[in-house]
Design an enzyme around this catalytic site. Structure first.
Site, short mmCIF file in Angstrom:
data_model
loop_
_atom_site.label_atom_id
_atom_site.label_comp_id
_atom_site.label_asym_id
_atom_site.label_seq_id
_atom_site.Cartn_x
_atom_site.Cartn_y
_atom_site.Cartn_z
N CYS A 51 63.63 28.95 37.52
CA CYS A 51 62.53 29.48 36.88
C CYS A 51 62.70 31.18 37.38
O CYS A 51 62.99 31.46 38.61
CB CYS A 51 61.27 28.99 37.46
SG CYS A 51 59.67 29.99 36.94
N LEU A 52 62.54 32.03 36.45
CA LEU A 52 62.72 33.49 36.77
C LEU A 52 61.41 33.78 37.79
O LEU A 52 61.76 34.91 38.65
CB LEU A 52 62.49 34.19 35.37
CG LEU A 52 63.37 34.15 34.39
CD1 LEU A 52 63.13 35.01 33.20
CD2 LEU A 52 64.74 34.79 35.14
N HIS A 98 53.54 26.71 32.72
CA HIS A 98 53.05 28.14 33.05
C HIS A 98 51.91 28.64 32.53
O HIS A 98 51.02 29.36 33.10
CB HIS A 98 54.38 29.17 32.79
CG HIS A 98 55.36 29.25 33.66
ND1 HIS A 98 55.22 29.51 35.00
CD2 HIS A 98 56.69 29.11 33.47
CE1 HIS A 98 56.48 29.73 35.41
NE2 HIS A 98 57.52 29.27 34.52
N GLY A 139 63.93 31.22 28.93
CA GLY A 139 62.41 30.87 28.60
C GLY A 139 61.65 31.71 29.51
O GLY A 139 62.05 32.18 30.76
N GLN A 159 54.02 34.60 33.15
CA GLN A 159 54.91 35.13 34.07
C GLN A 159 54.98 36.60 34.17
O GLN A 159 55.58 37.47 35.12
CB GLN A 159 56.30 34.67 33.92
CG GLN A 159 56.58 33.29 34.31
CD GLN A 159 57.83 32.51 33.78
OE1 GLN A 159 57.96 32.30 32.64
NE2 GLN A 159 58.84 32.80 34.73
N HIS A 176 58.43 22.96 30.54
CA HIS A 176 58.37 24.07 31.65
C HIS A 176 57.48 25.21 31.61
O HIS A 176 56.78 25.69 32.27
CB HIS A 176 59.68 24.38 32.21
CG HIS A 176 59.90 25.66 33.25
ND1 HIS A 176 60.49 25.10 34.46
CD2 HIS A 176 59.64 26.81 33.03
CE1 HIS A 176 60.58 26.26 35.05
NE2 HIS A 176 59.97 27.09 34.56
N GLU A 177 57.68 25.81 30.19
CA GLU A 177 57.20 27.20 29.90
C GLU A 177 55.60 26.93 29.54
O GLU A 177 54.78 27.52 29.82
CB GLU A 177 57.87 27.88 28.37
CG GLU A 177 59.10 28.18 28.94
CD GLU A 177 59.37 29.05 30.13
OE1 GLU A 177 58.50 29.62 30.70
OE2 GLU A 177 60.55 28.93 30.25
NI NI Z 1 59.43 29.15 34.88
#
Ligand code: NI
Length: 167
Positions: free
Chosen positions: A91-92, A137, A46, A51, A133-134
């Site tokens: 998370c990236l 963000h 995701g 991000q 989660h996304e």
């Molecule tokens: Ni994330």
């Protein structure tokens, strides 16, 4: 399409609240394409526009094993939720860190697709966690914000150390 660079926690830009997309146009579809490419290359399941330092309400997801089930959510909303699930999240933007977070277990989501058409779907388990989660963000929230201040401090130290080693 192009690979975009991913902001890393604790970059303050990750705390920006994203603006709704007014019109799903060619620029939006281009952003979606670049975000999908960036997510698959990372690799991740995701990615939120926040991000990649674009503060628009756009998310891409793909939780399939085969990596061919791209889900695009523009201006997503959670219209119903129930239950609780605790899942270890990564998370990236927070590489190498995995921590448990409690989320709603089942959610109903309403969003626009890449053609600007409204659709609804029900998500549970991993997909539900991933959407929440996304969506966080887009509100300027990173999953580590749910952890204790001590844990957050440790994560910042660990990431700073990893960054120095990478140089
Ligand atoms: Ni994330």
């Amino acid at each position: 399409m192009a690979l975009l660079s991913i902001l890393k926690y604790p970059d303050p830009r990750l705390h920006t609240v994203a603006e709704p997309v007014d019109e799903v146009d060619e620029a939006t579809r281009c952003l979606v394409g670049d975000m999908a490419e960036t997510m698959y290359a990372a690799p991740g399941i995701g990615l939120a526009a926040t991000q990649v330092d674009v503060h628009k309400r756009v998310i891409v997801l793909d939780i399939s094993e085969s990596k061919d089930q791209l889900l695009v959510l523009i201006n997503p909303e959670i219209v119903a939720s129930s239950g609780q699930i605790e899942c270890e999240e990564g998370c990236l933007s927070v590489p190498g860190i995995f921590e448990k977070v409690i989320r709603a277990e089942e959610i109903r989501v309403r969003a626009l697709d890449r053609d600007g058409i409204t659709f609804d779907f029900d998500a549970s388990g991993l997909l539900s966690v991933c959407v929440q989660h996304e969506m966080d963000h887009l509100e300027g929230k990173v999953f580590v914000d749910y952890l204790s201040p001590l844990k957050q401090e440790r994560i910042v130290k660990k990431l700073r150390k990893a960054e120095r080693l990478a140089i």
